[in-house]
Design a protein around this motif. Sequence first.
Motif, PDB file in Angstrom:
ATOM      1  N   GLN A 134      -7.741   2.665   0.923  1.00 14.00           N
ATOM      2  CA  GLN A 134      -8.042   1.784  -0.213  1.00 14.00           C
ATOM      3  C   GLN A 134      -9.246   2.293  -1.002  1.00 14.00           C
ATOM      4  O   GLN A 134      -9.306   2.156  -2.212  1.00 14.00           O
ATOM      5  N   HIS A 185      -3.883   2.469  -8.567  1.00 12.27           N
ATOM      6  CA  HIS A 185      -4.438   2.246  -7.246  1.00 12.27           C
ATOM      7  C   HIS A 185      -3.377   2.126  -6.175  1.00 12.27           C
ATOM      8  O   HIS A 185      -2.345   1.518  -6.365  1.00 12.27           O
ATOM      9  N   ILE A 186      -3.684   2.699  -5.016  1.00 17.22           N
ATOM     10  CA  ILE A 186      -2.721   2.769  -3.918  1.00 17.22           C
ATOM     11  C   ILE A 186      -2.400   1.398  -3.329  1.00 17.22           C
ATOM     12  O   ILE A 186      -1.289   1.150  -2.886  1.00 17.22           O
ATOM     13  N   GLN A 209       0.855  -1.180   0.000  1.00 19.58           N
ATOM     14  CA  GLN A 209       0.000   0.000   0.000  1.00 19.58           C
ATOM     15  C   GLN A 209       0.893   1.232   0.000  1.00 19.58           C
ATOM     16  O   GLN A 209       1.852   1.311   0.778  1.00 19.58           O
ATOM     17  N   VAL A 212      -9.366  -4.988  -3.729  1.00 23.50           N
ATOM     18  CA  VAL A 212      -9.062  -3.660  -4.269  1.00 23.50           C
ATOM     19  C   VAL A 212     -10.095  -3.171  -5.276  1.00 23.50           C
ATOM     20  O   VAL A 212     -10.452  -2.000  -5.297  1.00 23.50           O
ATOM     21  N   ASN A 259      -8.063   5.961  -2.280  1.00 19.89           N
ATOM     22  CA  ASN A 259      -6.949   5.908  -3.224  1.00 19.89           C
ATOM     23  C   ASN A 259      -6.009   7.095  -3.025  1.00 19.89           C
ATOM     24  O   ASN A 259      -5.498   7.682  -3.978  1.00 19.89           O
ATOM     25  N   ARG A 260      -5.823   7.460  -1.755  1.00 16.48           N
ATOM     26  CA  ARG A 260      -4.966   8.602  -1.408  1.00 16.48           C
ATOM     27  C   ARG A 260      -4.225   8.283  -0.106  1.00 16.48           C
ATOM     28  O   ARG A 260      -4.690   7.465   0.678  1.00 16.48           O
TER      29      ARG A 260
END
Lengths: 445, 375
Positions: free
Chosen positions: A304, A330-331, A60, A338, A307-308
């Motif tokens: 999640q 995507h993080i 992540q 996800v 997405n930051r």
Amino acid sequence: MPKQIHLAAHFPGVNNTTVWSDPEAGSHIEFASFVKLAQTAERAKFDFFFLAEGLRLREQGGKIYDLDVVGRPDTFTVLAALAAVTTHLGLAGTINSTFNEPYEVARQFASLDHLSAGRAAWNVVTSWDAFTGENFRRGGFLAEKDRYSRATQFLDTAKELFASWPADAVAASPSEGVFLRDASAGTFAHRDDHFDIAGRFNVPRSPQGRPVILQAGDSDAGREFAAATADAIFSRHGTLAEGQAFYADVKGRLAKYGRERDELLVLPAATFVLGDTEDEAQERARIVRRQQVSGATAIKFLEQLWNRDLSAYDPDGPLPEIDPDVSDDHIARGRASVRMHRDPIAVANEWRARAEAEKLSIRELIIEVTGRQSFIGTPSSVAASVNELVQADASDGFILVPHVTPGGLDEFADRVVPLLQERGVFRTEYAGPTLRDHLGLKAPR
Amino acid sequence: MTHLAVALDGAGWHPAAWRLPSARPSDLFTAAYWADLVREAERGKLDFVTIEDGLGPRSPEGRTDRVEGRLDAVLIAARVAPLTSRIGLVPTATVTHTEPFHISKAIATLDYVSTGRAGWRVQVSARPEEAAHFGRRTLPALDEVGVKELFDEAADYVEVVRRLWDSWEDDAEIRDAATGRFIDRDKLHYIDFDGKYFSVKGPSITPRPPQGQPLVTALAHADIPYAFAAGSADLVHVTPADADDAKRIVAKVDSLPHVFADLVVFLEDTEQAARDAKARLDELDGSAYTSDSVIFTGTPAQLADLLLSWEQAGITGFRLRPGRLPADLEAITRGLVPELQARGAFRRDYEATTLRGLLGLPRPANRYRQEAPVA
């Protein structure tokens, strides 16, 4: 006779359901932990032991995810070793059809079936991501849309290999001087979009003919794949209404493949928390949820969806006012969940509204919206719920996921299983030696 | 002190061995058969067993009077691991058609389930029929260039496997309640291998195994494989014709701590009986059995003499291939071993709990370990 329940034990996974911080929590990698859980499951006459798999450590924000259990053994190797310390328990492994080849996987499962005298099962999963592919020679070679066609053709090919030795091919008769009755035993040739292979398979037909096939996908393609090819489906739909809808849906797909309704078992994953009273069980469940969702874990879950990077937010404070980033990059990587959030902004709005209405912090909100336990109650109320769901055709049983390794199944085995046995809905002795016997499945066609 | 291993394969190395009354041809695909063999080897205090394997039929020509079929060797080793406690377990696994990521975690897991007794005999496959079972590559022509390419690839493969074993430091799991971290991710390492044949990112999904680096072995008969073994393995299996040949071979691989000589053995109470036993099997099979290694026919005492003379040439141990199973295995554990013990040349009890320990090899430091700076 009432419908019989099937039960499996899932070794606690590398996710936040598993509480590694519990004082009772043991090693997730030492063999002794696997032995303990498998022997508990066998003592309680469970159908099988189940191992999940992920072929790349989760990340992540570009870093290895460190808040959950990390690390697991090789599936085949640990199952073969468990065959030495159990006698009846089925041994189910998750093996990916993308980052393996049919000849090798078929001989590993056929070998496991021989070495366990007929107790092997294969949970066929597919993946396609280039992230996992970086650990393999071929890299991320498969397009997402092709993953079920490869899985289907992989499984078809493996089934040809399993069947390539006639049951009586090995004579091993010194008096006649004949080891093989059939010089062509194992001969195969298979050509399709994904595989072009031919030659001779080198493992004689195994005790079950082939391993029991499990499938876990939930998409329409996944359900169709299961209806066409699987013996059991590992689902996520454990509640009455959702379970019944899923059950009816997948059983309804069987007829077009010429299969009977009892040729595909529906086994949802389920978690449980027991107590001497309902109140005590609820209180224990609340404590477990807080262990599963620490403040740091709550922020990671929120990231999640958003997405930051949200590391600056206070888990005991309100949800972010900023909206999720809906760009593709995507993080979080290496997680099945996800791609769950198809419309992140709508979900974020929903979560914010709920947090405001119920006055929930980030952590409290995440506790509410993720993974509440399936069964919470006294042994007697849990036994009643399990049985009710099975009798109402919401499932054929459950794959139980304990939250503590390796003793997390003890209470269920000691306190709930005897009640199911008293009701006459769960075996008191194994009826046969093979997993196929436990599941009531016929020999493969 | 000499070291002893046995190479287990089917009903023994002679193709007609399965036809003997002492053989168990109907049990070859059962766990009990393999457990009995490995326990017998452990009773003899042997260093390790190897288990042969391959990704194709034993006899491509399709004879029906020989053993055909085999189980996956890594899984056999795992199946017997919980039933034994001291002996090393060294399955064969092919590199040419398989994934280093999978083999690395499989051998690491064998090391976990055996608590430190795992090894791996690396095998290169040049057989076209095995390539056809995978349909992914055409093998190079087996001239010097092609052979070199297969072994270069094998060297890269072993490098990846070894890096993956080290990709977790031993103390990476911290279970730190204060920060909520299960691991210290600074102690997990991307291996970032990028070679001519493949690239692998890492880290492994399996933590560093108990031995750190399980034992890697390879069988070699010529200069290219000798060089491969010297660069990639901990122990090489070689096939000298005699003591002088052994000396010559040892010089080529003298960077390795262990050079084991392979011999096929038929053991009886008299030399004549051993010769007759092999001759009778040759007759049953319809051809005289030949091998890449010396075929020894004689008594345990004669074999002890031979082994000790080869030790003078620099051989550190022996991998004996029983011509007949279980008969020649029992002759090793109950005949040869007491003979060597009486001469003070073999252990009377296990002196270590890991395979590396039995071979006198230290547990290696992790290549990714960063020493804490000295204050």
